[in-house]
Design a protein around this motif. Structure first.
Motif, PDB file in Angstrom:
ATOM      1  N   THR A   4       0.765  -1.254  -0.087  1.00 21.89           N
ATOM      2  CA  THR A   4      -0.162   0.024   0.194  1.00 21.89           C
ATOM      3  C   THR A   4       0.752   1.281  -0.028  1.00 21.89           C
ATOM      4  N   LEU A   5       0.510   2.111  -0.821  1.00 24.58           N
ATOM      5  CA  LEU A   5       0.961   3.418  -0.612  1.00 24.58           C
ATOM      6  C   LEU A   5      -0.005   4.575   0.003  1.00 24.58           C
ATOM      7  N   ILE A   6       0.685   5.100   0.878  1.00 23.38           N
ATOM      8  CA  ILE A   6      -0.284   6.108   1.759  1.00 23.38           C
ATOM      9  C   ILE A   6       0.296   7.496   1.124  1.00 23.38           C
ATOM     10  N   LYS A   7      -0.600   8.556   0.615  1.00 31.80           N
ATOM     11  CA  LYS A   7      -0.345   9.606   0.154  1.00 31.80           C
ATOM     12  C   LYS A   7      -0.895  10.840   0.899  1.00 31.80           C
ATOM     13  N   PRO A   8      -0.246  11.215   2.097  1.00 36.43           N
ATOM     14  CA  PRO A   8      -1.038  12.321   2.877  1.00 36.43           C
ATOM     15  C   PRO A   8      -0.723  13.658   2.057  1.00 36.43           C
ATOM     16  N   ALA A   9      -1.977  14.479   2.195  1.00 33.59           N
ATOM     17  CA  ALA A   9      -1.769  16.135   2.061  1.00 33.59           C
ATOM     18  C   ALA A   9      -0.913  16.826   2.932  1.00 33.59           C
ATOM     19  N   ALA A  10      -1.063  18.071   2.913  1.00 34.15           N
ATOM     20  CA  ALA A  10      -0.030  18.859   3.957  1.00 34.15           C
ATOM     21  C   ALA A  10      -0.553  18.256   5.550  1.00 34.15           C
ATOM     22  N   ILE A  11       0.314  17.956   6.234  1.00 35.87           N
ATOM     23  CA  ILE A  11       0.148  17.453   7.592  1.00 35.87           C
ATOM     24  C   ILE A  11       1.068  18.303   8.472  1.00 35.87           C
ATOM     25  N   GLY A  12       0.176  18.651   9.749  1.00 34.77           N
ATOM     26  CA  GLY A  12       0.714  19.654  10.680  1.00 34.77           C
ATOM     27  C   GLY A  12       1.922  18.788  11.737  1.00 34.77           C
ATOM     28  N   THR A  13       2.883  18.236  11.098  1.00 31.32           N
ATOM     29  CA  THR A  13       3.994  17.651  11.716  1.00 31.32           C
ATOM     30  C   THR A  13       5.094  18.766  11.876  1.00 31.32           C
ATOM     31  N   PRO A  14       6.069  18.284  12.775  1.00 27.75           N
ATOM     32  CA  PRO A  14       7.413  19.247  12.898  1.00 27.75           C
ATOM     33  C   PRO A  14       8.247  18.984  11.572  1.00 27.75           C
ATOM     34  N   PHE A  15       7.801  18.544  10.381  1.00 26.21           N
ATOM     35  CA  PHE A  15       8.627  18.730   9.140  1.00 26.21           C
ATOM     36  C   PHE A  15       9.462  20.247   8.910  1.00 26.21           C
ATOM     37  N   PRO A  16       8.687  21.162   8.876  1.00 27.88           N
ATOM     38  CA  PRO A  16       9.513  22.390   8.657  1.00 27.88           C
ATOM     39  C   PRO A  16      10.669  22.595   9.494  1.00 27.88           C
ATOM     40  N   GLN A  17      10.328  22.235  10.999  1.00 27.64           N
ATOM     41  CA  GLN A  17      11.434  22.346  11.763  1.00 27.64           C
ATOM     42  C   GLN A  17      12.394  21.559  11.661  1.00 27.64           C
TER      43      GLN A  17
END
Length: 333
Positions: A188-201
């Protein structure tokens, strides 16, 4: 041979990138549902802290310090899970990193390092997972976390985008091979939209501006629910977030127009009014700032689109009721 996917309470689940964002959310949610969880990340202190939290509420968890870019680390993760829990039923390739910067400005080393984690980490994990699951009674699930960026372009995060396109190509091709061999593995491939994680930090940022995510955002738990649904139901792919699905549809239907409309996204992802110094991020090594599911930007807790994917019968019944109700009102008028 079709896989026989078990309820979460009967599963052992391996999760990479398990100390922040939707990886951490998935680990906590799986453990709360009764699954044994083996958590993997580079930050040993954060791993031990998460395991301690899960054990404190009666969950079953262990951890292995793992750099998914290193094949030997991933092989050790699989071996440790088999030794600790007797095997695993679901393997989730979730670890990821990013770099904010124009493609022509990023160093070649940075380009390669994003691929080392996001693409090669998925390859290493997938090979380890298939090697075990293909011979496991009932098989199991391999879940690769991509992105809606697997299906559309983006400025400033071009290197990240490229890796997610590669992950999609690899996962879709691997699925065909698994089917051809009759191996009992759901891919399975999961394709999230923009998610409010610490990714930018956590991301490397060479733009000199504040790194951000494009609104509207969804909460990490929305992705976790989709991942754990796929661990129990054989699904080819799942897009998380209705807004993301619409964005992909627009990009694929009107690609030239989408390219032009995406240009202003540069100032959304790297805010020109908020100058910041160079941020090395966790691209090459952990920052010691893991342990949070959410980042500075918070996302909505519910996606009706994603809920409908998990409960299609209920969604159809609701739609039928709405149509019937509309017809009844029309007759009354």
């Amino acid at each position: 041979m079709s896989p026989r996917l078990k309820p979460l309470a009967e599963q052992t689940i391996v999760i990479t990138g398990a100390t922040s964002g939707h990886g951490l959310s998935t680990a906590r949610m799986a453990a709360a549902a009764g699954a044994n969880v083996m958590l993997a990340a580079r930050d040993e202190d954060a791993l031990r802290s998460v395991v301690a939290d899960i054990l404190s509420i009666g969950g079953a968890a262990a951890c292995t310090v793992t750099d998914v870019a290193v094949p030997a680390d991933v092989e050790r993760l699989a071996a440790a899970t088999i030794a600790r829990f007797g095997g695993f039923d679901t393997w989730i390739n979730n670890a990821g990193s990013g770099a904010y910067g124009e493609l022509t400005a990023l160093s070649l080393a940075d380009h390669r390092q994003v691929f080392e984690t996001n693409y090669w980490g998925v390859v290493h994990g997938s090979l380890a997972a298939i090697g075990h699951l293909k011979d496991r009674p009932g098989g199991g699930a391999l879940i690769n976390v991509g992105s809606i960026n697997s299906d559309m372009p983006s400025p400033i995060l071009g290197a990240y985008n490229a890796t997610k396109h590669a992950v999609k190509g690899f996962t879709d091709s691997l699925r065909i091979e698994v089917l051809a061999k009759g191996q009992p593995v759901a891919v399975t491939l999961i394709k999230p939209a923009a998610i409010g994680t610490p990714f930018p930090q956590h991301g490397r940022n060479i733009t000199g501006r504040h790194a951000a995510l494009p609104p509207p955002l969804y909460a990490p738990d929305v992705v976790a629910r989709a991942i754990l649904y796929a661990a129990q139901h054989n699904r080819r792919s799942m897009t998380v977030g209705g807004i993301g699905k619409l964005q992909v549809l627009a990009a694929q239907t009107f690609p030239n127009l989408f390219d032009r409309l995406a240009i202003p996204m540069t100032s959304v992802l790297a805010r020109s009014g908020q100058p910041e110094p160079f941020e090395p991020g966790n691209l090459y090594a952990p920052q010691g700032r893991d342990g949070a599911t959410e980042g500075q930007q918070r996302g909505r807790r519910l996606s009706t689109f994603s809920a409908a994917q998990r409960h299609p019968a209920a969604a159809l019944a609701l739609l039928g009721g709405m149509v019937a109700g509309g017809a009844w009102l029309s007759r009354r008028r």
